[in-house]
Design a protein around this motif. Structure first.
Motif, PDB file in Angstrom:
ATOM      1  N   VAL A   5      85.673  90.402   6.244  1.00 43.68           N
ATOM      2  CA  VAL A   5      85.277  90.497   4.842  1.00 43.68           C
ATOM      3  C   VAL A   5      85.454  89.129   4.190  1.00 43.68           C
ATOM      4  CG1 VAL A   5      85.711  91.631   2.637  1.00 43.68           C
ATOM      5  CG2 VAL A   5      85.940  92.908   4.760  1.00 43.68           C
ATOM      6  N   THR A   6      84.421  88.626   3.540  1.00 48.69           N
ATOM      7  CA  THR A   6      84.458  87.333   2.874  1.00 48.69           C
ATOM      8  C   THR A   6      84.279  87.522   1.375  1.00 48.69           C
ATOM      9  OG1 THR A   6      82.078  86.997   3.094  1.00 48.69           O
ATOM     10  CG2 THR A   6      83.465  86.267   4.931  1.00 48.69           C
ATOM     11  N   ASP A   7      84.347  86.420   0.641  1.00 44.53           N
ATOM     12  CA  ASP A   7      84.128  86.491  -0.802  1.00 44.53           C
ATOM     13  C   ASP A   7      82.723  86.993  -1.115  1.00 44.53           C
ATOM     14  OD1 ASP A   7      86.666  85.564  -1.212  1.00 44.53           O
ATOM     15  OD2 ASP A   7      86.074  83.476  -1.483  1.00 44.53           O
ATOM     16  N   PHE A  38      81.029  94.480  -3.791  1.00 45.61           N
ATOM     17  CA  PHE A  38      81.894  95.513  -4.340  1.00 45.61           C
ATOM     18  C   PHE A  38      82.286  95.192  -5.778  1.00 45.61           C
ATOM     19  CE2 PHE A  38      82.324  96.012   0.185  1.00 45.61           C
ATOM     20  CZ  PHE A  38      82.456  97.376   0.374  1.00 45.61           C
ATOM     21  N   ARG A  39      81.522  94.299  -6.406  1.00 45.02           N
ATOM     22  CA  ARG A  39      81.724  93.931  -7.800  1.00 45.02           C
ATOM     23  C   ARG A  39      83.050  93.236  -8.032  1.00 45.02           C
ATOM     24  NH1 ARG A  39      79.407  99.338 -10.927  1.00 45.02           N
ATOM     25  NH2 ARG A  39      77.224  99.044 -10.346  1.00 45.02           N
ATOM     26  N   HIS A  40      83.420  92.346  -7.119  1.00 47.12           N
ATOM     27  CA  HIS A  40      84.621  91.526  -7.269  1.00 47.12           C
ATOM     28  C   HIS A  40      84.261  90.080  -6.955  1.00 47.12           C
ATOM     29  CE1 HIS A  40      87.863  94.463  -7.960  1.00 47.12           C
ATOM     30  NE2 HIS A  40      87.097  95.298  -7.274  1.00 47.12           N
ATOM     31  N   ARG A  41      84.958  89.176  -7.625  1.00 45.07           N
ATOM     32  CA  ARG A  41      84.623  87.762  -7.462  1.00 45.07           C
ATOM     33  C   ARG A  41      85.081  87.201  -6.117  1.00 45.07           C
ATOM     34  NH1 ARG A  41      88.938  88.067 -10.942  1.00 45.07           N
ATOM     35  NH2 ARG A  41      90.837  86.975 -10.313  1.00 45.07           N
ATOM     36  N   ASP A  42      86.130  87.790  -5.510  1.00 42.78           N
ATOM     37  CA  ASP A  42      86.626  87.309  -4.228  1.00 42.78           C
ATOM     38  C   ASP A  42      87.413  88.429  -3.548  1.00 42.78           C
ATOM     39  OD1 ASP A  42      89.217  87.311  -5.450  1.00 42.78           O
ATOM     40  OD2 ASP A  42      88.829  85.298  -6.227  1.00 42.78           O
ATOM     41  N   VAL A  43      87.856  88.148  -2.328  1.00 42.37           N
ATOM     42  CA  VAL A  43      88.590  89.144  -1.542  1.00 42.37           C
ATOM     43  C   VAL A  43      89.936  89.460  -2.184  1.00 42.37           C
ATOM     44  CG1 VAL A  43      89.620  89.608   0.719  1.00 42.37           C
ATOM     45  CG2 VAL A  43      87.420  88.465   0.587  1.00 42.37           C
ATOM     46  N   PHE A  44      90.552  88.481  -2.831  1.00 44.95           N
ATOM     47  CA  PHE A  44      91.872  88.701  -3.417  1.00 44.95           C
ATOM     48  C   PHE A  44      91.803  89.733  -4.549  1.00 44.95           C
ATOM     49  CE2 PHE A  44      92.448  84.795  -1.185  1.00 44.95           C
ATOM     50  CZ  PHE A  44      93.785  84.774  -0.818  1.00 44.95           C
ATOM     51  N   SER A  73      83.800  97.895  12.699  1.00 53.44           N
ATOM     52  CA  SER A  73      82.636  97.045  12.912  1.00 53.44           C
ATOM     53  C   SER A  73      81.719  97.033  11.726  1.00 53.44           C
ATOM     54  CB  SER A  73      81.877  97.514  14.154  1.00 53.44           C
ATOM     55  OG  SER A  73      81.451  98.842  13.976  1.00 53.44           O
ATOM     56  N   GLY A  74      81.797  98.064  10.860  1.00 53.08           N
ATOM     57  CA  GLY A  74      80.895  98.124   9.723  1.00 53.08           C
ATOM     58  C   GLY A  74      81.094  96.959   8.790  1.00 53.08           C
ATOM     59  N   LEU A  75      82.359  96.557   8.547  1.00 50.32           N
ATOM     60  CA  LEU A  75      82.606  95.438   7.651  1.00 50.32           C
ATOM     61  C   LEU A  75      82.166  94.122   8.248  1.00 50.32           C
ATOM     62  CD1 LEU A  75      86.006  96.324   6.046  1.00 50.32           C
ATOM     63  CD2 LEU A  75      83.740  96.331   5.029  1.00 50.32           C
ATOM     64  N   GLY A  76      82.238  93.995   9.555  1.00 51.98           N
ATOM     65  CA  GLY A  76      81.746  92.781  10.190  1.00 51.98           C
ATOM     66  C   GLY A  76      80.266  92.614   9.954  1.00 51.98           C
ATOM     67  N   GLY A 100      94.303  91.309   5.767  1.00 49.77           N
ATOM     68  CA  GLY A 100      93.737  92.263   6.716  1.00 49.77           C
ATOM     69  C   GLY A 100      92.232  92.383   6.580  1.00 49.77           C
ATOM     70  N   LEU A 101      91.716  92.378   5.333  1.00 51.36           N
ATOM     71  CA  LEU A 101      90.272  92.429   5.143  1.00 51.36           C
ATOM     72  C   LEU A 101      89.597  91.201   5.723  1.00 51.36           C
ATOM     73  CD1 LEU A 101      90.046  93.802   1.482  1.00 51.36           C
ATOM     74  CD2 LEU A 101      89.632  95.049   3.604  1.00 51.36           C
ATOM     75  N   GLU A 102      90.211  90.025   5.504  1.00 50.05           N
ATOM     76  CA  GLU A 102      89.621  88.795   6.050  1.00 50.05           C
ATOM     77  C   GLU A 102      89.613  88.817   7.571  1.00 50.05           C
ATOM     78  OE1 GLU A 102      90.377  84.041   6.300  1.00 50.05           O
ATOM     79  OE2 GLU A 102      91.857  85.579   6.703  1.00 50.05           O
TER      80      GLU A 102
END
Length: 422
Positions: free
Chosen positions: A97-99, A105-111, A2-5, A91-93
């Motif tokens: 988890v979104t872009d 987390f210092r990334h441009r997108d989930v990929f 639930s934390g990521l939601g 799985g993250l999506e």
């Protein structure tokens, strides 16, 4: 999970006080560099200093500078089971988890976030080559033959019904129905139409049965009841509409090929896309193209079977039913069986209610119950009832599929993508 939601809520401030304890620890470095002079930094200075006194400087520095490590610990099983970064991204999506979350987390997108998580998973040796994707099987003779069997056996059963009479005809009908059912079950257990989730075929059987017998039963009810058979049935034979049923059985093969093409090309889009929005935008036309391809094949089969059997092709209701069944199966294959079952149940209930109100309308003082169905039949004929019921159900599933099947989590491996319940 639930934390990521909660991380995905756009209105959540960057202040550490608005996060839960685990999220605050995992994102300390992301918000700490920018927030050293904000209110949250001054408010939590005492707590941070006291915690650093109890930790070694190296451990504190590593914890603050590595928020991805906390995320990997939270999704440890997902990372360990994944055979490529795409499964981690899906799985993250699926967990919300979104872009925008990945940017924290210092990334441009989930990929790109998934690529780092996959690269940092501890391994004893080099990863094994990627196995064949079960969601995109190759076109082989096995499942293609199984997809052709229901149509072939259904055509043979209809031929047997037309060539026999009396008791042999009843035996031919029973044997044919059993053979088609077993062949359809085998086709749905292997190949692109197979699904890990077990679903009941009760409502599907009802819908197909209505396509075979429903129009005749509806005419009988409008004519005055079971004793008033339509013209041409003086010998007691119930009128059958076999052409749409045979066409639907033959369309199992086009449905399997369409599902295969959709799965393969969606996985390719998943490989080439660099963001969730980009993937959804590229898969949506693919879904609509797959849907149109199947409807085109079903239209051709309806025309062919109608000409061979010398029956009306019943295009509107058969196309609506075929669209409903295809979308329901696609949703089931990609992990959304609940919505498909719900819509199939509602459609079958609508058809059953239409017949029930016609018979109930013959009771004294209950004429008003049959008015809606009689008005629909007066305008569109008996085909209006299944066309309206299946058409509304198919449209509902099409809208739902355009949202669900355009997500990356719908195209990940079943054992890696753990989506949230619908």
């Amino acid at each position: 999970m639930s934390g990521l939601g909660e991380l995905d809520r756009p209105e959540t401030p960057r202040s550490p006080g608005a996060w839960d304890e685990r999220s605050r620890r995992s994102l300390t470095d992301v918000g700490g560099d920018e927030g050293g002079t904000d209110e949250s930094g001054s408010r939590g200075a005492g707590t941070t200093a006291s915690s650093r006194d109890r930790q070694s400087p190296t451990r504190a520095r590593r914890s603050n500078a590595d928020p991805v490590k906390a995320l990997m610990h939270r999704h440890r099983e997902l990372c360990e089971r994944a055979v490529d970064p795409l499964e981690i991204a899906a799985g993250l999506e699926a967990h919300g988890v979104t872009d925008r979350t990945a940017a924290r987390f210092r990334h441009r997108d989930v990929f790109s976030l998934a690529e780092e998580m996959y690269a940092r998973v501890p391994r004893d040796d080099d990863p094994a080559p990627r196995p064949a994707d079960p969601s995109a099987p190759r076109i082989g003779a096995a499942w293609l033959v199984l997809a052709l069997l229901p149509g072939v056996l259904c055509a043979a059963a209809v031929a047997g019904l037309r060539l026999t009479d009396g008791r042999p005809r009843l035996i031919a009908a029973a044997v044919g129905a059993l053979a088609v059912t077993l062949a359809l079950r085998a086709a749905l257990r292997r190949g692109p139409l197979s699904a890990a989730t077990r679903t009941t075929g009760t409502w599907t059987c009802w819908l197909v049965g209505y396509a075979l017998l429903g129009d005749g039963l509806l005419r009988t009810a409008l004519a005055g009841g079971p004793d008033a058979l339509p013209d041409g049935t003086a010998d007691g034979a119930w009128p059958l509409t076999a052409a749409p049923v045979v066409a639907l059985a033959l369309s199992c093969a086009p449905a399997a090929v369409s599902a295969h093409l959709f799965a393969v090309r969606a996985r390719r889009k998943l490989t080439s896309s660099r963001g969730l929005a980009d993937f959804s935008a590229s898969v949506r036309p693919l879904l609509l193209g797959t849907f149109a391809l199947y409807l085109g094949a079903l239209t051709a089969l309806l025309t062919l079977t109608g000409a061979v059997l010398d029956e009306p092709a019943a295009h509107p209701q058969a196309l609506a039913l075929g669209a409903l069944l295809l979308l329901a199966r696609l949703l089931t294959v990609h992990g959304h069986a609940h919505s498909a079952t719900l819509v199939l149940t509602a459609t079958a209930a609508a058809e059953g209610a239409a017949l029930a109100t016609l018979f109930a309308g013959r009771l004294p003082g209950c004429d008003f119950l049959a008015v809606p169905v009689e008005a629909l039949v007066a305008v569109c004929g008996p085909a209006g009832v299944p066309t309206a019921a299946c058409g509304v159900g198919a449209l509902t599933l099409l809208v739902h599929a355009s949202r669900r099947l355009t997500r990356a989590s719908a195209h990940a491996h079943a054992d890696a993508a753990t989506g949230r319940p619908e």
